[in-house]
Motif scaffolding. Structure first.
Motif, mmCIF file in Angstrom:
data_model
loop_
_atom_site.group_PDB
_atom_site.id
_atom_site.type_symbol
_atom_site.label_atom_id
_atom_site.label_comp_id
_atom_site.label_asym_id
_atom_site.label_seq_id
_atom_site.Cartn_x
_atom_site.Cartn_y
_atom_site.Cartn_z
ATOM 1 N N VAL A 157 11.562 -7.576 -22.359
ATOM 2 C CA VAL A 157 10.186 -6.722 -22.883
ATOM 3 C C VAL A 157 9.189 -7.565 -22.697
ATOM 4 O O VAL A 157 9.156 -8.751 -23.216
ATOM 5 N N VAL A 158 7.779 -7.207 -22.137
ATOM 6 C CA VAL A 158 6.515 -7.821 -22.323
ATOM 7 C C VAL A 158 5.639 -7.092 -23.301
ATOM 8 O O VAL A 158 5.475 -6.148 -23.174
ATOM 9 N N PHE A 159 5.101 -8.203 -23.974
ATOM 10 C CA PHE A 159 4.071 -7.574 -25.144
ATOM 11 C C PHE A 159 2.567 -8.244 -24.624
ATOM 12 O O PHE A 159 2.500 -9.290 -23.989
ATOM 13 N N LYS A 160 1.737 -7.323 -24.682
ATOM 14 C CA LYS A 160 0.439 -7.547 -24.210
ATOM 15 C C LYS A 160 -0.217 -8.943 -25.013
ATOM 16 O O LYS A 160 0.129 -9.172 -26.291
ATOM 17 N N GLY A 161 -1.344 -9.454 -24.737
ATOM 18 C CA GLY A 161 -1.989 -10.430 -25.426
ATOM 19 C C GLY A 161 -2.708 -9.525 -26.291
ATOM 20 O O GLY A 161 -3.122 -8.212 -26.190
ATOM 21 N N SER A 162 -2.996 -10.259 -27.536
ATOM 22 C CA SER A 162 -3.974 -9.651 -28.736
ATOM 23 C C SER A 162 -4.916 -10.515 -29.221
ATOM 24 O O SER A 162 -4.762 -11.987 -28.612
ATOM 25 N N TRP A 163 -5.477 -10.405 -30.078
ATOM 26 C CA TRP A 163 -6.502 -11.312 -30.649
ATOM 27 C C TRP A 163 -5.894 -12.367 -31.442
ATOM 28 O O TRP A 163 -6.278 -13.532 -31.472
ATOM 29 N N TYR A 164 -4.926 -12.213 -32.141
ATOM 30 C CA TYR A 164 -4.090 -13.442 -32.754
ATOM 31 C C TYR A 164 -2.979 -14.091 -31.738
ATOM 32 O O TYR A 164 -2.430 -15.087 -32.139
ATOM 33 N N ASN A 165 -2.880 -13.578 -30.775
ATOM 34 C CA ASN A 165 -1.773 -14.117 -29.484
ATOM 35 C C ASN A 165 -2.485 -13.751 -28.145
ATOM 36 O O ASN A 165 -2.097 -12.860 -27.613
ATOM 37 N N SER A 196 14.135 -4.699 -34.007
ATOM 38 C CA SER A 196 14.467 -3.333 -33.443
ATOM 39 C C SER A 196 13.305 -2.427 -33.526
ATOM 40 O O SER A 196 12.291 -2.741 -34.428
ATOM 41 N N TYR A 197 13.180 -1.581 -32.530
ATOM 42 C CA TYR A 197 11.960 -0.559 -32.298
ATOM 43 C C TYR A 197 12.500 0.670 -32.084
ATOM 44 O O TYR A 197 13.410 0.743 -31.585
ATOM 45 N N ASP A 198 11.662 1.687 -32.517
ATOM 46 C CA ASP A 198 12.082 2.945 -32.133
ATOM 47 C C ASP A 198 11.636 3.325 -30.787
ATOM 48 O O ASP A 198 10.889 2.701 -30.094
ATOM 49 N N LEU A 199 12.645 3.921 -30.124
ATOM 50 C CA LEU A 199 12.717 4.558 -28.818
ATOM 51 C C LEU A 199 12.618 6.037 -28.661
ATOM 52 O O LEU A 199 13.473 6.681 -29.393
ATOM 53 N N ILE A 200 11.817 6.663 -27.952
ATOM 54 C CA ILE A 200 11.819 8.242 -27.868
ATOM 55 C C ILE A 200 11.599 8.369 -26.181
ATOM 56 O O ILE A 200 11.165 7.691 -25.574
ATOM 57 N N GLN A 201 12.052 9.690 -25.975
ATOM 58 C CA GLN A 201 11.950 10.254 -24.657
ATOM 59 C C GLN A 201 11.141 11.452 -24.789
ATOM 60 O O GLN A 201 11.511 12.425 -25.712
ATOM 61 N N GLU A 202 9.969 11.528 -24.041
ATOM 62 C CA GLU A 202 9.326 12.745 -24.210
ATOM 63 C C GLU A 202 8.777 13.014 -22.733
ATOM 64 O O GLU A 202 8.663 12.083 -21.927
ATOM 65 N N ASN A 203 8.947 14.177 -22.067
ATOM 66 C CA ASN A 203 8.471 14.646 -20.727
ATOM 67 C C ASN A 203 9.265 13.711 -19.668
ATOM 68 O O ASN A 203 8.427 13.304 -18.804
ATOM 69 N N ASN A 204 10.491 13.398 -20.068
ATOM 70 C CA ASN A 204 11.380 12.665 -19.007
ATOM 71 C C ASN A 204 10.876 11.237 -19.011
ATOM 72 O O ASN A 204 10.902 10.492 -18.037
ATOM 73 N N ARG A 205 10.012 10.667 -19.904
ATOM 74 C CA ARG A 205 9.654 9.223 -19.943
ATOM 75 C C ARG A 205 10.062 8.743 -21.250
ATOM 76 O O ARG A 205 9.911 9.090 -22.164
ATOM 77 N N TRP A 206 10.579 7.285 -21.192
ATOM 78 C CA TRP A 206 10.978 6.832 -22.321
ATOM 79 C C TRP A 206 9.858 5.567 -22.633
ATOM 80 O O TRP A 206 9.308 5.091 -21.899
ATOM 81 N N GLU A 207 9.708 5.509 -24.211
ATOM 82 C CA GLU A 207 8.789 4.827 -24.765
ATOM 83 C C GLU A 207 9.123 4.151 -25.911
ATOM 84 O O GLU A 207 9.877 4.594 -26.710
ATOM 85 N N ILE A 208 8.965 2.664 -26.085
ATOM 86 C CA ILE A 208 9.331 1.903 -27.083
ATOM 87 C C ILE A 208 8.084 1.952 -27.924
ATOM 88 O O ILE A 208 6.832 1.714 -27.303
ATOM 89 N N LEU A 209 8.157 2.430 -29.295
ATOM 90 C CA LEU A 209 6.995 2.771 -29.925
ATOM 91 C C LEU A 209 6.418 1.409 -30.368
ATOM 92 O O LEU A 209 6.643 1.029 -31.916
ATOM 93 N N ASP A 210 5.592 0.792 -29.693
ATOM 94 C CA ASP A 210 4.773 -0.387 -30.293
ATOM 95 C C ASP A 210 3.712 -0.476 -29.251
ATOM 96 O O ASP A 210 4.113 -0.581 -28.114
#
Length: 169
Positions: free
Chosen positions: A105-113, A145-159
């Motif tokens: 899992v790859v997290f984007k850079g942010s102002w604090y990291n 752990s993160y919430d995971l949803i499927q909408e419109n045939n696409r999976w998304e980790i909710l973060d």
């Protein structure tokens, strides 16, 4: 720094690959290089754990063995296509493919990291994704752990900090 931990102290493991304590997120140790000369990264950083996991458990060497955590995800690579820099299949966060155990899992850079973050998927259920991570902060958990949803045939980790995930196929 956490006064109850020592830099380099084992904290956790997944598939016999150890997560070590790093102290402050920006604490830097020497580079960890394998006996065959492969660069795993700076000791006790998140990138070093992920690359060590892929090297030891999945027997995978990335063609480009350098870069910050956020650089693992290439925004020019389309969902489900090969990220040549890492020699892994890349999925965007809202993907046709559900995350799987052992994905990065790859997290984007942010102002604090500004360097981003990477972690390994340990478990996936119908509505959650669990990860193991190294160097998330001096008082952070190795597992989240993160919430995971499927909408419109696409999976998304909710973060919204998660760019996507990479997989060895």
């Amino acid at each position: 720094m956490n006064p109850f931990q020592t830099v380099g102290e084992p904290l956790d493991s997944f598939n016999d690959v150890t997560v070590f304590y790093n102290g402050a997120v920006n604490h830097v140790e020497k580079r960890n290089v394998t006996k065959d000369g492969y660069n795993l990264g700076l000791k006790f950083q998140c990138v070093e754990f992920v690359k060590r996991y892929y090297y030891e458990y999945l027997h995978h060497k990335m063609p480009d063995s350098y870069g910050h955590a956020k650089d693992f995800f290439n925004p020019k690579v389309k969902d489900g296509k090969r990220n040549a820099q890492r020699n892994l299949i890349q999925y965007t966060n809202k993907s046709i493919s559900k995350p799987k155990t052992n994905d990065i899992v790859v997290f984007k850079g942010s102002w604090y990291n500004r360097f981003g973050h990477v972690a390994i998927v340990t478990e996936v259920s119908e509505n959650t994704v669990s990860i193991i991570q190294q160097n998330a902060g001096p008082f952070s958990n190795t597992r989240v752990s993160y919430d995971l949803i499927q909408e419109n045939n696409r999976w998304e980790i909710l973060d919204d900090k998660i760019a996507g995930w990479l997989r060895k196929e």
